[in-house]
Every structure is written in structure tokens, then in C-alpha cells.
Write a protein that holds these residues in place. Structure first.
Motif, PDB file in Angstrom:
ATOM      1  N   ASN A   1       0.792  -1.231   0.000  1.00 44.52           N
ATOM      2  CA  ASN A   1       0.000   0.000   0.000  1.00 44.52           C
ATOM      3  C   ASN A   1       0.828   1.288   0.000  1.00 44.52           C
TER       4      ASN A   1
ATOM      5  N   ASP B   1      -0.050   3.848  -2.699  1.00 44.52           N
ATOM      6  CA  ASP B   1      -1.315   4.532  -2.431  1.00 44.52           C
ATOM      7  C   ASP B   1      -1.130   5.630  -1.385  1.00 44.52           C
TER       8      ASP B   1
ATOM      9  N   PHE C   1      -7.602   3.535   5.906  1.00 46.17           N
ATOM     10  CA  PHE C   1      -8.446   3.025   4.832  1.00 46.17           C
ATOM     11  C   PHE C   1      -9.920   3.255   5.135  1.00 46.17           C
ATOM     12  N   LYS C   2     -10.665   3.531   4.088  1.00 48.02           N
ATOM     13  CA  LYS C   2     -12.126   3.468   4.115  1.00 48.02           C
ATOM     14  C   LYS C   2     -12.469   2.361   3.142  1.00 48.02           C
ATOM     15  N   ASN C   3     -12.985   1.279   3.687  1.00 49.49           N
ATOM     16  CA  ASN C   3     -13.209   0.067   2.902  1.00 49.49           C
ATOM     17  C   ASN C   3     -11.888  -0.339   2.256  1.00 49.49           C
ATOM     18  N   ASP C   4     -11.796  -0.384   0.932  1.00 50.36           N
ATOM     19  CA  ASP C   4     -10.556  -0.812   0.280  1.00 50.36           C
ATOM     20  C   ASP C   4      -9.707   0.348  -0.236  1.00 50.36           C
ATOM     21  N   ASP C   5     -10.088   1.577   0.075  1.00 45.20           N
ATOM     22  CA  ASP C   5      -9.392   2.742  -0.452  1.00 45.20           C
ATOM     23  C   ASP C   5      -8.535   3.413   0.612  1.00 45.20           C
TER      24      ASP C   5
ATOM     25  N   ILE D   1      -7.139   6.440   2.305  1.00 46.32           N
ATOM     26  CA  ILE D   1      -7.615   7.822   2.346  1.00 46.32           C
ATOM     27  C   ILE D   1      -6.757   8.717   3.240  1.00 46.32           C
TER      28      ILE D   1
ATOM     29  N   ASP E   1      -6.648  12.526   2.743  1.00 49.32           N
ATOM     30  CA  ASP E   1      -6.565  12.985   1.359  1.00 49.32           C
ATOM     31  C   ASP E   1      -7.622  14.061   1.071  1.00 49.32           C
TER      32      ASP E   1
ATOM     33  N   HIS F   1     -11.224  13.279   0.425  1.00 45.67           N
ATOM     34  CA  HIS F   1     -11.985  12.605   1.488  1.00 45.67           C
ATOM     35  C   HIS F   1     -12.158  13.471   2.730  1.00 45.67           C
TER      36      HIS F   1
END
Length: 163
Positions: free
Chosen positions: A11, A14, A55-59, A61, A92, A95
Motif C-alpha cells: 500500500n 497509495d 483506509f475506508k473500505n478498500d481505499d 484515504i 486525502d 476525502h
């Protein structure tokens, strides 16, 4: 749902790609710099900073980085106990304003309570620019209290006592 994950090879790209609003520039260095600081702290000083992807779910942030400080490394007048220093915390720009910052801070605090990633500590310290009203409100909303001390000239120091 907001969750924390260690920064890993999986990650890191990301996390590096996360950005703050242009209006926030000068308040926080890019994440790649924070990750580089973590490496230098570990390599040069033997400190192992905790780097967390938010993370928020799979993203991915956001990003948070903490460092454990012993009582002997204390930099603050009213603290004679081990503590964690939250040197980086960001969400980010795409978000922000959705409550994720507050939720992520609560997760960081919970993580320190339950995982005790290094050693037990009495508090969390952090600092922010005096003109960063958003950070001031966010940190106060989860219980951080300004100590009256400053860092790096004028950065405001705040502390949260871990119960």
C-alpha cells in the motif's frame, strides 16, 4: 468503515499518492517525506516509528505516523512519562470534510490502547501550525488539549492523556 493498516510494500504507493488541499500546503510535508523520516529515525536512532495507512473500505484515504518516546527522551515540561508523538496525520483532499479524520484519530487512539504496538504510554503529543484552524478543531474534538508549549518556533503543542 475506517480501518488502520501498517504501511507495507502493498500500500505504500497509495499512501504516497495521497494529497492535501493546496490551501493546506505548509502545514504538513508530503507523505513520502514522512515515510523517509520514519526510515531515518529507525536507521539512525534505532527508533521504530509506526506508519499507518488509513483506509475506508478498500481505499487508502490517509496516513498517520507515530513514534514512541521514553521518559528519558521527554521534550515537554509537564511530562515525565513515556508517550507517543503523532508526527504525521492527514486525510486525502478528496476525502476531507466527511468525518473521516475524526474517525481515523479515534482508531489511532484505540490502536494505542489495545495493540500497545511498542510499549505502554501515558499520553499522545502532537503539534500544528497556529493558523491551522481545521487541525486545531479536529484534535480538540477527540480530546487533545493545548499545553501552552511551542515547537519549531511557533507550532502549538497539544496532548491527549491515554486512560
Amino acid at each position: 468503515m475506517i480501518a488502520l493498516q501498517p504501511v507495507t510494500w502493498h500500500n505504500i504507493g497509495d499512501v504516497i499518492d495521497l494529497k492535501i488541499h493546496e490551501s493546506q500546503e505548509g502545514f504538513l510535508a508530503p507523505n513520502v517525506y514522512g515515510i523517509a523520516q520514519a526510515y531515518v529515525a529507525w536507521a539512525a536512532n534505532g527508533h521504530q516509528p509506526i506508519t499507518l495507512a488509513i483506509f475506508k473500505n478498500d481505499d487508502a484515504i490517509g496516513f498517520a505516523m507515530l513514534e514512541y518516546k521514553t521518559a528519558e527522551e521527554n521534550e515537554y515540561k509537564n511530562n515525565s512519562h513515556p508517550y507517543y508523538y503523532l508526527s504525521n496525520f492527514m486525510i486525502d483532499k478528496n476525502h476531507q470534510g466527511k468525518g473521516y479524520g475524526k474517525a481515523a484519530l479515534k482508531e489511532v487512539i484505540k490502536y494505542l490502547h489495545t495493540a500497545k504496538p511498542q510499549l505502554a504510554a501515558a499520553s499522545i503529543y502532537l503539534s500544528y501550525k497556529p493558523n491551522n484552524a481545521i487541525a486545531r478543531r479536529l484534535f480538540a474534538s477527540v480530546g487533545f488539549v493545548e499545553t501552552g508549549e511551542t515547537e519549531d518556533g511557533d507550532d502549538i503543542v497539544a496532548c491527549l492523556v491515554l486512560k
